[in-house]
Write a protein that holds these residues in place. Structure first.
Motif, PDB file in Angstrom:
ATOM      1  N   HIS A   2       0.830  -1.209   0.000  1.00 21.71           N
ATOM      2  CA  HIS A   2       0.000   0.000   0.000  1.00 21.71           C
ATOM      3  C   HIS A   2       0.862   1.256   0.000  1.00 21.71           C
ATOM      4  O   HIS A   2       0.566   2.221  -0.711  1.00 21.71           O
ATOM      5  N   HIS A   3       1.911   1.260   0.784  1.00 23.23           N
ATOM      6  CA  HIS A   3       2.780   2.434   0.820  1.00 23.23           C
ATOM      7  C   HIS A   3       3.630   2.565  -0.436  1.00 23.23           C
ATOM      8  O   HIS A   3       3.893   3.677  -0.897  1.00 23.23           O
ATOM      9  N   SER A   4       4.063   1.471  -0.967  1.00 20.11           N
ATOM     10  CA  SER A   4       4.942   1.519  -2.127  1.00 20.11           C
ATOM     11  C   SER A   4       4.184   1.743  -3.429  1.00 20.11           C
ATOM     12  O   SER A   4       4.730   2.289  -4.382  1.00 20.11           O
ATOM     13  N   TYR A   5       2.914   1.338  -3.455  1.00 21.02           N
ATOM     14  CA  TYR A   5       2.097   1.460  -4.668  1.00 21.02           C
ATOM     15  C   TYR A   5       0.707   1.969  -4.292  1.00 21.02           C
ATOM     16  O   TYR A   5      -0.300   1.344  -4.579  1.00 21.02           O
ATOM     17  N   THR A   6       0.672   3.133  -3.659  1.00 19.29           N
ATOM     18  CA  THR A   6      -0.565   3.684  -3.131  1.00 19.29           C
ATOM     19  C   THR A   6      -1.613   3.877  -4.221  1.00 19.29           C
ATOM     20  O   THR A   6      -1.386   4.577  -5.206  1.00 19.29           O
ATOM     21  N   LEU A   7      -2.777   3.235  -4.018  1.00 21.09           N
ATOM     22  CA  LEU A   7      -3.927   3.317  -4.916  1.00 21.09           C
ATOM     23  C   LEU A   7      -3.596   2.889  -6.349  1.00 21.09           C
ATOM     24  O   LEU A   7      -4.200   3.371  -7.309  1.00 21.09           O
ATOM     25  N   GLN A   8      -2.659   1.983  -6.492  1.00 19.81           N
ATOM     26  CA  GLN A   8      -2.371   1.402  -7.802  1.00 19.81           C
ATOM     27  C   GLN A   8      -3.228   0.140  -7.960  1.00 19.81           C
ATOM     28  O   GLN A   8      -3.389  -0.635  -7.010  1.00 19.81           O
ATOM     29  N   THR A   9      -3.769  -0.069  -9.136  1.00 19.38           N
ATOM     30  CA  THR A   9      -4.643  -1.221  -9.352  1.00 19.38           C
ATOM     31  C   THR A   9      -3.970  -2.317 -10.166  1.00 19.38           C
ATOM     32  O   THR A   9      -4.598  -3.303 -10.521  1.00 19.38           O
ATOM     33  N   LYS A  10      -2.700  -2.123 -10.439  1.00 18.42           N
ATOM     34  CA  LYS A  10      -1.938  -3.171 -11.127  1.00 18.42           C
ATOM     35  C   LYS A  10      -0.464  -2.965 -10.817  1.00 18.42           C
ATOM     36  O   LYS A  10      -0.025  -1.872 -10.500  1.00 18.42           O
ATOM     37  N   ASP A  11       0.263  -4.079 -10.895  1.00 16.50           N
ATOM     38  CA  ASP A  11       1.716  -4.048 -10.835  1.00 16.50           C
ATOM     39  C   ASP A  11       2.320  -3.451  -9.567  1.00 16.50           C
ATOM     40  O   ASP A  11       3.147  -2.542  -9.648  1.00 16.50           O
ATOM     41  N   PRO A  12       2.032  -3.920  -8.364  1.00 18.18           N
ATOM     42  CA  PRO A  12       0.974  -4.854  -7.983  1.00 18.18           C
ATOM     43  C   PRO A  12      -0.285  -4.107  -7.572  1.00 18.18           C
ATOM     44  O   PRO A  12      -0.316  -2.882  -7.587  1.00 18.18           O
ATOM     45  N   HIS A  13      -1.292  -4.850  -7.140  1.00 19.49           N
ATOM     46  CA  HIS A  13      -2.558  -4.257  -6.737  1.00 19.49           C
ATOM     47  C   HIS A  13      -2.492  -3.834  -5.271  1.00 19.49           C
ATOM     48  O   HIS A  13      -2.009  -4.579  -4.426  1.00 19.49           O
TER      49      HIS A  13
ATOM     50  N   ASN B 272      -3.938   5.234  -9.583  1.00 25.24           N
ATOM     51  CA  ASN B 272      -2.897   5.013 -10.601  1.00 25.24           C
ATOM     52  C   ASN B 272      -2.163   6.293 -10.984  1.00 25.24           C
ATOM     53  O   ASN B 272      -1.881   6.555 -12.153  1.00 25.24           O
ATOM     54  N   VAL B 273      -1.878   7.112  -9.982  1.00 23.68           N
ATOM     55  CA  VAL B 273      -1.016   8.274 -10.181  1.00 23.68           C
ATOM     56  C   VAL B 273       0.182   8.125  -9.246  1.00 23.68           C
ATOM     57  O   VAL B 273       0.125   7.416  -8.243  1.00 23.68           O
ATOM     58  N   LYS B 274       1.251   8.790  -9.560  1.00 22.58           N
ATOM     59  CA  LYS B 274       2.481   8.648  -8.789  1.00 22.58           C
ATOM     60  C   LYS B 274       2.802   9.933  -8.021  1.00 22.58           C
ATOM     61  O   LYS B 274       3.938  10.345  -7.921  1.00 22.58           O
ATOM     62  N   ASP B 275       1.748  10.575  -7.513  1.00 20.93           N
ATOM     63  CA  ASP B 275       1.911  11.797  -6.736  1.00 20.93           C
ATOM     64  C   ASP B 275       1.027  11.693  -5.500  1.00 20.93           C
ATOM     65  O   ASP B 275      -0.206  11.690  -5.599  1.00 20.93           O
TER      66      ASP B 275
END
Length: 357
Positions: free
Chosen positions: A144-155, A270-273
């Motif tokens: 969750h911290h490394s890919y916050t609100l990302q739905t892929k790569d990973p979820h 899926n944003v990086k900000d």
């Protein structure tokens, strides 16, 4: 921002995303620097280093006050049992009890105390109060911290509100016992499945295979404890053990979920900000105490190694680079509710966030 963990369950301090070969992380992202793909605020390294220093006194004080308040309300609920006053005291007890989830979260980061063993001990206690199995939540929270609100790569399995928004679930989540309507999707049922040897997809995608045995063992011990409470309830023919231990997280959930949803609800996926997908809300002192300062949520995500008691100081150093924080729950939900309703019809809707240039 980086909080992917090594095989011992410790967070890496490197800016580089380490190898998570046993989860579904793309090779391209694993090779890139966090600075290349996520926004980072400008802050003096000496100041950041000072803010990252761990101390045990703030945690000792906060957790003492927490249990004093919990025990007092529990005592009042017990002594008023059989009167109308017990409803009020059980609600207060349940509300404080449910906020053990906020304490468990900070203990999971191992920043609540300076000593690792104290963090792990109290996280284990709080995990029983919140129906969270410690191995899974630590690894899932790292994602969750490394890919916050990302739905892929990973979820990110900690996304709070679906797209399109499920409005019934959104509103019922803050109603006492509302969570029971979808308990089949809860961490409690997931723990039950793991205790029986059935490993759900979310676990397989977040927990390295070598740690699955530990997850199964924890799950079996935890479920056994809950069954023991139920047995005591039946054996002594009293509902009190269930009311004091198993149900508080369900009947006292309102304020925990109200403040918890402010973290990311209605914001961009899926944003990086982190200024775009996370939200800082300045709560009153009581809610901020119960919530372990997680109202400073952008700050927590940007530098998760900064202990909770220094997040307000971190905010002062970087606030000119962040969106204006919401002032309290009402201000936050004036933004959240319209966004969630629009996303029920248009999943691609994103509320505007004024970002300093």
């Amino acid at each position: 921002m980086t909080i992917i963990m090594n095989d011992k369950g410790d967070p890496y301090k490197s800016e580089l995303i380490p190898d998570l070969h046993e989860t579904e992380v793309s090779e391209n992202l694993a090779k890139k620097s966090r600075k290349e793909i996520w926004w980072q605020p400008k802050i003096d390294k000496k100041i950041l280093k000072e803010l990252c220093k761990k101390r045990s006194w703030p945690g000792t004080y906060y957790i003492t006050m927490y249990f004093v308040a919990l025990i007092f309300c529990g005592y009042m609920a017990y002594t008023t049992w059989g009167t109308y006053w017990t409803v009020l005291w059980f609600w207060l007890y349940g509300t404080i009890y449910a906020f053990s989830g906020a304490y468990e979260h900070e203990l999971r980061h191992r920043t609540f105390f300076k000593q690792r063993w104290l963090n792990d001990l109290f996280q284990y206690i709080m995990s029983y109060m919140t129906f969270r199995e410690t191995v899974f939540v630590r690894w899932a929270h790292a994602v969750h911290h490394s890919y916050t609100l990302q739905t892929k790569d990973p979820h990110d399995y900690e996304i709070q509100v679906d797209r399109p928004s499920k409005l019934f679930e959104f509103y019922m989540s803050v109603v006492p016992f509302g969570q029971l309507l979808w308990i089949h999707k809860s961490l409690l049922v997931q723990t039950l499945k793991c205790s029986l040897g059935f490993i759900p997809k979310a676990v397989k995608e977040t927990v390295p295979h070598k740690h699955i045995w530990k997850l199964k063992l924890n799950s079996r011990i935890q479920i056994s404890f809950y069954l023991l409470v139920i047995f005591i309830t039946i054996f002594y023919n009293t509902f009190l053990p269930v009311l004091f231990i198993l149900l508080p997280y369900f009947y006292g959930n309102t304020f925990l979920f109200l403040v918890g949803l402010t973290q990311h609800a209605g914001l961009a996926w899926n944003v990086k900000d982190l200024r775009v997908n996370s939200r800082t809300v300045i709560f009153n002192p009581i809610l901020s105490w119960l919530y372990c300062k997680m109202d400073y949520h952008i700050e927590h995500h940007v530098f998760p190694n900064v202990p909770w008691y220094n997040l307000s100081k971190l905010y002062e150093h970087i606030k000119d680079q962040l969106p204006k924080p919401n002032k309290g729950l009402i201000d936050a939900y004036l933004e959240i509710i319209p966004a969630v309703h629009k996303q029920a019809k248009d999943p691609n809707y994103i509320p505007k966030r004024i970002i300093p240039t």
